[in-house]
Design a protein around this motif. Structure first.
Motif, PDB file in Angstrom:
ATOM      1  N   SER A   1       0.830  -1.209   0.000  1.00 43.29           N
ATOM      2  CA  SER A   1       0.000   0.000   0.000  1.00 43.29           C
ATOM      3  C   SER A   1       0.862   1.256   0.000  1.00 43.29           C
ATOM      4  CB  SER A   1      -0.933  -0.004   1.219  1.00 43.29           C
ATOM      5  OG  SER A   1      -1.776  -1.124   1.198  1.00 43.29           O
ATOM      6  N   VAL A   2       1.950   1.231   0.757  1.00 48.02           N
ATOM      7  CA  VAL A   2       2.859   2.381   0.794  1.00 48.02           C
ATOM      8  C   VAL A   2       3.507   2.583  -0.569  1.00 48.02           C
ATOM      9  CG1 VAL A   2       5.016   3.242   1.782  1.00 48.02           C
ATOM     10  CG2 VAL A   2       3.275   2.223   3.270  1.00 48.02           C
ATOM     11  N   ALA A   3       3.944   1.495  -1.199  1.00 48.24           N
ATOM     12  CA  ALA A   3       4.562   1.609  -2.523  1.00 48.24           C
ATOM     13  C   ALA A   3       3.563   2.151  -3.545  1.00 48.24           C
ATOM     14  CB  ALA A   3       5.090   0.248  -2.969  1.00 48.24           C
ATOM     15  N   LEU A   4       2.317   1.694  -3.479  1.00 53.15           N
ATOM     16  CA  LEU A   4       1.292   2.190  -4.401  1.00 53.15           C
ATOM     17  C   LEU A   4       1.047   3.676  -4.168  1.00 53.15           C
ATOM     18  CD1 LEU A   4      -0.907   1.915  -6.528  1.00 53.15           C
ATOM     19  CD2 LEU A   4      -2.438   1.037  -4.734  1.00 53.15           C
ATOM     20  N   LEU A   5       0.965   4.097  -2.905  1.00 48.24           N
ATOM     21  CA  LEU A   5       0.753   5.513  -2.609  1.00 48.24           C
ATOM     22  C   LEU A   5       1.901   6.356  -3.156  1.00 48.24           C
ATOM     23  CD1 LEU A   5      -0.807   7.787  -1.212  1.00 48.24           C
ATOM     24  CD2 LEU A   5       0.468   7.256   0.887  1.00 48.24           C
ATOM     25  N   ARG A   6       3.124   5.902  -2.959  1.00 43.20           N
ATOM     26  CA  ARG A   6       4.284   6.639  -3.474  1.00 43.20           C
ATOM     27  C   ARG A   6       4.210   6.776  -5.002  1.00 43.20           C
ATOM     28  NH1 ARG A   6       8.756   7.253   0.018  1.00 43.20           N
ATOM     29  NH2 ARG A   6       8.538   6.196   2.028  1.00 43.20           N
ATOM     30  N   LEU A   7       3.840   5.693  -5.679  1.00 44.41           N
ATOM     31  CA  LEU A   7       3.726   5.749  -7.139  1.00 44.41           C
ATOM     32  C   LEU A   7       2.642   6.724  -7.575  1.00 44.41           C
ATOM     33  CD1 LEU A   7       3.962   2.078  -8.481  1.00 44.41           C
ATOM     34  CD2 LEU A   7       5.573   3.946  -8.885  1.00 44.41           C
TER      35      LEU A   7
ATOM     36  N   LEU B   1       1.294   9.321  -5.988  1.00 43.58           N
ATOM     37  CA  LEU B   1       1.608  10.722  -5.720  1.00 43.58           C
ATOM     38  C   LEU B   1       2.723  11.219  -6.629  1.00 43.58           C
ATOM     39  CD1 LEU B   1       1.359  10.844  -1.819  1.00 43.58           C
ATOM     40  CD2 LEU B   1      -0.363  11.509  -3.517  1.00 43.58           C
ATOM     41  N   ARG B   2       3.694  10.357  -6.925  1.00 40.08           N
ATOM     42  CA  ARG B   2       4.829  10.757  -7.752  1.00 40.08           C
ATOM     43  C   ARG B   2       4.468  10.839  -9.226  1.00 40.08           C
ATOM     44  NH1 ARG B   2      10.407   8.131  -9.827  1.00 40.08           N
ATOM     45  NH2 ARG B   2       8.982   7.285 -11.372  1.00 40.08           N
ATOM     46  N   ASP B   3       3.813   9.803  -9.749  1.00 42.27           N
ATOM     47  CA  ASP B   3       3.649   9.676 -11.203  1.00 42.27           C
ATOM     48  C   ASP B   3       2.271  10.077 -11.713  1.00 42.27           C
ATOM     49  OD1 ASP B   3       6.227   8.763 -11.258  1.00 42.27           O
ATOM     50  OD2 ASP B   3       5.689   6.643 -11.356  1.00 42.27           O
ATOM     51  N   ARG B   4       1.236   9.972 -10.869  1.00 37.91           N
ATOM     52  CA  ARG B   4      -0.081  10.379 -11.335  1.00 37.91           C
ATOM     53  C   ARG B   4      -0.398  11.820 -10.935  1.00 37.91           C
ATOM     54  NH1 ARG B   4      -6.256   8.620  -9.912  1.00 37.91           N
ATOM     55  NH2 ARG B   4      -7.146   9.580 -11.760  1.00 37.91           N
TER      56      ARG B   4
ATOM     57  N   TRP C   1      -6.263   5.192 -13.264  1.00 44.97           N
ATOM     58  CA  TRP C   1      -4.971   5.514 -13.885  1.00 44.97           C
ATOM     59  C   TRP C   1      -4.601   4.513 -14.973  1.00 44.97           C
ATOM     60  CZ3 TRP C   1       0.338   4.802 -11.066  1.00 44.97           C
ATOM     61  CH2 TRP C   1       1.354   5.483 -11.766  1.00 44.97           C
ATOM     62  N   THR C   2      -4.846   3.225 -14.707  1.00 42.06           N
ATOM     63  CA  THR C   2      -4.345   2.171 -15.592  1.00 42.06           C
ATOM     64  C   THR C   2      -5.426   1.374 -16.300  1.00 42.06           C
ATOM     65  OG1 THR C   2      -4.337   0.460 -13.874  1.00 42.06           O
ATOM     66  CG2 THR C   2      -2.390   1.898 -14.008  1.00 42.06           C
TER      67      THR C   2
ATOM     68  N   LYS D   1       6.150  -0.543 -13.051  1.00 44.88           N
ATOM     69  CA  LYS D   1       6.193   0.824 -12.553  1.00 44.88           C
ATOM     70  C   LYS D   1       7.114   0.935 -11.339  1.00 44.88           C
ATOM     71  CE  LYS D   1       1.729   2.515 -14.280  1.00 44.88           C
ATOM     72  NZ  LYS D   1       2.293   3.661 -15.023  1.00 44.88           N
ATOM     73  N   LEU D   2       7.105  -0.068 -10.465  1.00 43.95           N
ATOM     74  CA  LEU D   2       8.015  -0.065  -9.316  1.00 43.95           C
ATOM     75  C   LEU D   2       9.471  -0.083  -9.782  1.00 43.95           C
ATOM     76  CD1 LEU D   2       6.369  -2.580  -6.790  1.00 43.95           C
ATOM     77  CD2 LEU D   2       6.463  -0.088  -6.597  1.00 43.95           C
ATOM     78  N   ALA D   3       9.753  -0.901 -10.787  1.00 40.37           N
ATOM     79  CA  ALA D   3      11.123  -0.986 -11.298  1.00 40.37           C
ATOM     80  C   ALA D   3      11.545   0.334 -11.949  1.00 40.37           C
ATOM     81  CB  ALA D   3      11.243  -2.135 -12.294  1.00 40.37           C
ATOM     82  N   THR D   4      10.647   0.938 -12.714  1.00 44.16           N
ATOM     83  CA  THR D   4      10.948   2.214 -13.351  1.00 44.16           C
ATOM     84  C   THR D   4      11.227   3.298 -12.316  1.00 44.16           C
ATOM     85  OG1 THR D   4       9.584   1.661 -15.273  1.00 44.16           O
ATOM     86  CG2 THR D   4      10.052   3.994 -14.904  1.00 44.16           C
ATOM     87  N   ALA D   5      10.489   3.248 -11.188  1.00 45.14           N
ATOM     88  CA  ALA D   5      10.666   4.235 -10.121  1.00 45.14           C
ATOM     89  C   ALA D   5      11.861   3.926  -9.226  1.00 45.14           C
ATOM     90  CB  ALA D   5       9.396   4.310  -9.277  1.00 45.14           C
TER      91      ALA D   5
END
Length: 279
Positions: free
Chosen positions: A111-117, A119-122, A176-177, A261-265
């Motif tokens: 959930s934390v990783a999804l939130l970071r993505l 806020l950062r990318d969307r 988003w996706t 997306k995690l790998a790209t980030a």
């Protein structure tokens, strides 16, 4: 591994897995596992240390250590829309959170990783994060501007009067996706599998539990309703419409996109291959 001869199965201590585990806990489906309950982050660590043989597991944990696990086929905890139990609650509109600090739970890596993505990318926001227990922070002299709530805590706090702005992370991912979001998977220890510790397929047992729970939803609702902040009809919607317990083609595409997306980030080294357990 743990005590020889004792097979240990991890169970997330949230309501969302009750349809899967109640038949196992109540003896409706006989099995030889010792069930170990805990929040996702604890089960992740226990699984990584070899203290569990099978467990529900955050999809982020699988991505961090794919060489240690096999996935259980056709089983997940995910959502095709609003999940209701993974929420960013805020005093400000999400678009205005840039520069602010967000309190995040230490119980769920995914959930934390999804939130970071998101806020950062969307939303293209630069925010700060602090980690700690949510409920005590809300009672403190300096409550957070926004916080991430997951599981039963999110169900309890989702209508908090001081936090009128709510972002359902699974719904935001879908918008988003266009794909479902998978929060949790079930994994089998590769070490246990290679040692031949399983006399039967634990994945089959878990899928049988899921199928029994979903077919006997009135029983699950009776059990869940004790002390739950949701009404019976809200719980029915939560289990029926909020959650996904399968891992079909669309769910797999959502999972693979999350890993990319995690790998790209730079949050994981690379998107892991999906390898499934078989007897």
């Amino acid at each position: 591994m743990s005590t020889p001869g004792v097979l240990r199965m991890g169970r997330i201590s949230y309501l969302n897995v009750l349809p899967i585990y109640h038949p196992l806990e109540a003896g409706i489906l006989p099995h030889d596992f010792e069930l170990v309950s805990g929040p996702p982050a604890l089960l992740n660590e226990m699984m990584s240390r070899g203290e569990l043989h099978v467990s529900s597991c955050s999809c982020f944990e699988y991505a961090r250590r794919p060489e240690r696990y096999y996935l259980v086929d056709d089983l997940s905890i995910g959502s095709r829309g609003p999940v209701m139990s993974v929420l960013l609650l805020s005093r400000l509109p999400v678009e205005q959170l840039g520069g602010h600090e967000i309190l995040i739970s230490g119980e769920s890596h995914t959930s934390v990783a999804l939130l970071r993505l998101l806020l950062r990318d969307r939303y293209r926001l630069d925010v700060r994060f602090s980690t700690g227990p949510v409920t005590p922070a809300l009672r403190s002299a300096t409550p957070p501007t926004a916080f991430l709530a997951i599981g039963d805590e999110a169900l309890r706090l989702r209508n908090h009067p001081d936090y009128p702005y709510r972002l359902d992370l699974a719904e935001a991912w879908r918008e988003w996706t266009g794909l479902p979001f998978i929060f949790g998977l079930w994994v089998v220890s590769r070490e246990a599998a290679e040692q031949g510790l399983f006399s039967s397929d634990p994945g089959a047992l878990l899928r049988q539990g899921r199928d029994w729970g979903l077919a006997h939803m009135d029983v699950i609702l009776d059990l869940t309703g004790l002390g739950c902040p949701l009404s019976r009809e809200e719980l029915r919607i939560y289990y029926r419409d909020g959650l996904v317990y399968s891992l079909g083609g669309e769910e797999l595409r959502g999972l693979e996109l999350f890993y990319k997306k995690l790998a790209t980030a730079g949050m994981i080294p690379a998107a892991p291959p999906l390898r499934f357990f078989s007897m």
